[in-house]
Design an enzyme around this catalytic site. Structure first.
Site, PDB file in Angstrom:
ATOM      1  N   TYR A   1     -29.099  65.648 -50.961  1.00 24.64           N
ATOM      2  CA  TYR A   1     -28.685  66.160 -49.645  1.00 24.64           C
ATOM      3  C   TYR A   1     -29.844  66.095 -48.651  1.00 24.64           C
ATOM      4  O   TYR A   1     -29.630  65.847 -47.464  1.00 24.64           O
ATOM      5  CB  TYR A   1     -28.121  67.583 -49.772  1.00 24.64           C
ATOM      6  CG  TYR A   1     -26.660  67.555 -50.167  1.00 24.64           C
ATOM      7  CD1 TYR A   1     -26.279  67.593 -51.513  1.00 24.64           C
ATOM      8  CD2 TYR A   1     -25.658  67.410 -49.209  1.00 24.64           C
ATOM      9  CE1 TYR A   1     -24.948  67.510 -51.882  1.00 24.64           C
ATOM     10  CE2 TYR A   1     -24.316  67.327 -49.568  1.00 24.64           C
ATOM     11  CZ  TYR A   1     -23.961  67.378 -50.905  1.00 24.64           C
ATOM     12  OH  TYR A   1     -22.640  67.278 -51.270  1.00 24.64           O
TER      13      TYR A   1
ATOM     14  N   CYS B   1     -26.561  80.365 -50.231  1.00 24.14           N
ATOM     15  CA  CYS B   1     -26.963  80.682 -51.601  1.00 24.14           C
ATOM     16  C   CYS B   1     -25.871  80.312 -52.597  1.00 24.14           C
ATOM     17  O   CYS B   1     -24.697  80.638 -52.391  1.00 24.14           O
ATOM     18  CB  CYS B   1     -27.260  82.186 -51.714  1.00 24.14           C
ATOM     19  SG  CYS B   1     -27.726  82.678 -53.379  1.00 24.14           S
TER      20      CYS B   1
ATOM     21  N   HIS C   1     -15.065  70.559 -43.964  1.00 22.44           N
ATOM     22  CA  HIS C   1     -15.897  70.421 -45.165  1.00 22.44           C
ATOM     23  C   HIS C   1     -17.296  70.966 -44.990  1.00 22.44           C
ATOM     24  O   HIS C   1     -18.198  70.610 -45.735  1.00 22.44           O
ATOM     25  CB  HIS C   1     -15.927  68.941 -45.598  1.00 22.44           C
ATOM     26  CG  HIS C   1     -14.569  68.450 -45.998  1.00 22.44           C
ATOM     27  ND1 HIS C   1     -14.211  67.114 -45.930  1.00 22.44           N
ATOM     28  CD2 HIS C   1     -13.458  69.107 -46.427  1.00 22.44           C
ATOM     29  CE1 HIS C   1     -12.955  66.987 -46.332  1.00 22.44           C
ATOM     30  NE2 HIS C   1     -12.477  68.183 -46.631  1.00 22.44           N
TER      31      HIS C   1
ATOM     32  N   ASN D   1      -8.488  53.071 -36.674  1.00 27.44           N
ATOM     33  CA  ASN D   1      -9.184  52.739 -37.922  1.00 27.44           C
ATOM     34  C   ASN D   1      -9.444  51.237 -37.944  1.00 27.44           C
ATOM     35  O   ASN D   1      -8.872  50.481 -37.156  1.00 27.44           O
ATOM     36  CB  ASN D   1      -8.312  53.156 -39.124  1.00 27.44           C
ATOM     37  CG  ASN D   1      -9.125  53.368 -40.386  1.00 27.44           C
ATOM     38  OD1 ASN D   1      -9.874  52.471 -40.788  1.00 27.44           O
ATOM     39  ND2 ASN D   1      -9.021  54.534 -40.984  1.00 27.44           N
TER      40      ASN D   1
ATOM     41  N   VAL E   1     -19.570  66.296 -42.209  1.00 30.59           N
ATOM     42  CA  VAL E   1     -20.502  67.428 -42.348  1.00 30.59           C
ATOM     43  C   VAL E   1     -21.780  67.174 -41.534  1.00 30.59           C
ATOM     44  O   VAL E   1     -22.742  67.920 -41.633  1.00 30.59           O
ATOM     45  CB  VAL E   1     -20.854  67.653 -43.840  1.00 30.59           C
ATOM     46  CG1 VAL E   1     -19.611  68.012 -44.641  1.00 30.59           C
ATOM     47  CG2 VAL E   1     -21.541  66.423 -44.454  1.00 30.59           C
TER      48      VAL E   1
HETATM   49  P1  OAD Z   1     -13.780  57.582 -46.016  1.00 28.27           P
HETATM   50  O1  OAD Z   1     -15.095  56.948 -46.319  1.00 28.27           O
HETATM   51  O2  OAD Z   1     -12.809  57.867 -47.118  1.00 28.27           O
HETATM   52  O3  OAD Z   1     -12.976  56.682 -44.978  1.00 28.27           O
HETATM   53  C1  OAD Z   1     -13.612  56.233 -43.818  1.00 28.27           C
HETATM   54  C2  OAD Z   1     -12.534  55.577 -42.976  1.00 28.27           C
HETATM   55  O4  OAD Z   1     -13.126  55.188 -41.739  1.00 28.27           O
HETATM   56  C3  OAD Z   1     -11.960  54.323 -43.623  1.00 28.27           C
HETATM   57  O5  OAD Z   1     -10.549  54.347 -43.477  1.00 28.27           O
HETATM   58  C4  OAD Z   1     -12.582  53.185 -42.807  1.00 28.27           C
HETATM   59  O6  OAD Z   1     -11.681  52.083 -42.683  1.00 28.27           O
HETATM   60  C5  OAD Z   1     -12.772  53.842 -41.470  1.00 28.27           C
HETATM   61  N1  OAD Z   1     -13.877  53.303 -40.675  1.00 28.27           N
HETATM   62  C6  OAD Z   1     -15.073  52.858 -41.099  1.00 28.27           C
HETATM   63  N2  OAD Z   1     -15.835  52.493 -40.043  1.00 28.27           N
HETATM   64  C7  OAD Z   1     -15.091  52.746 -38.919  1.00 28.27           C
HETATM   65  C8  OAD Z   1     -15.317  52.606 -37.526  1.00 28.27           C
HETATM   66  N3  OAD Z   1     -16.475  52.123 -37.050  1.00 28.27           N
HETATM   67  N4  OAD Z   1     -14.332  52.964 -36.667  1.00 28.27           N
HETATM   68  C9  OAD Z   1     -13.152  53.447 -37.130  1.00 28.27           C
HETATM   69  N5  OAD Z   1     -12.872  53.618 -38.457  1.00 28.27           N
HETATM   70  C10 OAD Z   1     -13.835  53.271 -39.327  1.00 28.27           C
HETATM   71  O7  OAD Z   1     -14.108  58.928 -45.211  1.00 28.27           O
HETATM   72  P2  OAD Z   1     -13.140  60.133 -44.909  1.00 28.27           P
HETATM   73  O8  OAD Z   1     -11.749  59.684 -44.638  1.00 28.27           O
HETATM   74  O9  OAD Z   1     -13.813  60.950 -43.876  1.00 28.27           O
HETATM   75  O10 OAD Z   1     -14.611  65.059 -48.695  1.00 28.27           O
HETATM   76  O11 OAD Z   1     -13.165  60.936 -46.303  1.00 28.27           O
HETATM   77  C11 OAD Z   1     -12.493  62.172 -46.343  1.00 28.27           C
HETATM   78  C12 OAD Z   1     -13.179  63.023 -47.357  1.00 28.27           C
HETATM   79  O12 OAD Z   1     -13.244  62.330 -48.607  1.00 28.27           O
HETATM   80  C13 OAD Z   1     -14.630  63.317 -47.038  1.00 28.27           C
HETATM   81  O13 OAD Z   1     -14.771  64.332 -46.097  1.00 28.27           O
HETATM   82  C14 OAD Z   1     -15.128  63.747 -48.406  1.00 28.27           C
HETATM   83  C15 OAD Z   1     -14.421  62.743 -49.284  1.00 28.27           C
HETATM   84  O14 OAD Z   1     -13.961  63.302 -50.471  1.00 28.27           O
HETATM   85  C16 OAD Z   1     -15.535  65.998 -49.102  1.00 28.27           C
HETATM   86  O15 OAD Z   1     -16.717  65.763 -49.091  1.00 28.27           O
HETATM   87  C17 OAD Z   1     -14.951  67.300 -49.538  1.00 28.27           C
END
Ligand code: OAD
Length: 255
Positions: free
Chosen positions: A75, A135, A127, A221, A111
């Site tokens: 992290y 803690c 998240h 997207n 985050v």
């Molecule tokens: P992902 O990495 O799953 O998905 C990212 C999305 O953004 C994908 O659909 C890509 O196609 C799209 N993408 C990438 N670059 C882009 C851009 N420049 N413009 C537009 N779209 C773009 O990330 P999240 O959907 O945020 O949870 O993932 C959701 C959660 O899954 C996260 O918050 C995390 C993970 O489990 C926790 O940490 C609890």
């Protein structure tokens, strides 16, 4: 012609007028909105030192209990990456839309705190926020860290180990955050999902609630997602390019 104007002509027919007319927006962002700031998305392969670790094997309470220093270091690496990143035009456009549309609610799965750094006044963080530590034992959010070089540092209240204040796999999202987000979805007129793979619930459930409430569903997207079929409009392309176009369209209507 600026990229905003060029794309403004490319908004799907009628969408501009619907965006301008609607007052109650719900914007849900995922890692894709920060990709244009150089922050790897969650499902990107980890780069560099961390290439050999799978994020899913690090972002869990069990991983932290087993090897707190490793998880803390991972992290700290992400924190340094994010500290070096800057909000991009997409974050800034969302902050502008919040000023133009007082009825706008922003929910993020990220985050990284980049929405706040871009000036978004209210951000529902599903998240958590990597910039905060809490803690592992008593849950107190650390307001100051006495020994920042300890890996991890300890809680000033109970001497427990500090961890990032983010939601790990297997942990639940704060109920107030879920309630606020779902209440916003139930009254939304526009639901805009930006840069999320729409795979992780409860965030991924917001689109369906908004659609049931009669909201116009817009997905922004690079790729198709499980939500694409539900969308009235799918804007394919980078968030940092489309969001300024959307903000320009609304700005021009109110100026
Ligand atoms: P992902 O990495 O799953 O998905 C990212 C999305 O953004 C994908 O659909 C890509 O196609 C799209 N993408 C990438 N670059 C882009 C851009 N420049 N413009 C537009 N779209 C773009 O990330 P999240 O959907 O945020 O949870 O993932 C959701 C959660 O899954 C996260 O918050 C995390 C993970 O489990 C926790 O940490 C609890």
């Amino acid at each position: 012609m600026s990229s905003e104007n060029a794309l403004a002509n490319q908004l799907p027919t009628g969408l501009g007028g619907q965006l301008v007319k609607a007052e109650r927006w719900l914007i849900l962002t995922g890692a894709g909105v920060s990709a244009d700031s150089g922050v790897p998305t969650f499902r990107d392969a980890q780069t560099g030192l961390w290439a050999r670790y799978d994020a899913y094997s690090l972002a869990t309470p069990a991983a932290f209990a087993e090897n707190p220093a490793l998880v803390w270091d991972w992290y700290q690496w992400r924190r340094r990456l994010i500290a070096a990143a800057k909000p991009n035009a997409g974050h800034q456009s969302i902050a502008e839309l919040a000023a133009l549309k007082p009825g706008l609610t922003l929910v993020t799965q990220n985050v990284d705190g980049l929405h706040q750094r871009a000036g978004s006044p209210e951000v529902i963080e599903f998240h958590g926020n990597i910039g905060r530590s809490k803690c592992f034992d008593c849950g107190t959010v650390a307001t100051s860290i006495d020994e920042p070089d300890r890996r991890p540092p300890v809680c000033s209240i109970c001497d427990g180990l500090l961890r990032p204040d983010v939601v790990w796999f297997g942990e639940s999202i704060s109920l107030p955050a879920i309630e606020a987000a779902y209440a916003a979805a139930e009254r939304s007129e526009i639901f805009l999902a930006v840069g999320t793979s729409s795979l992780v619930y409860p965030a991924a459930g917001l689109a369906e609630v908004a659609a049931d409430a009669g909201a116009l569903i817009v997905e922004l997207n690079l790729d198709q997602t499980p939500m694409s079929a539900l969308a009235d409009h799918v804007l394919v392309g980078p968030a940092a390019l489309w969001l300024p176009t959307i903000a320009a369209c609304v700005r021009e209507a109110v100026s």
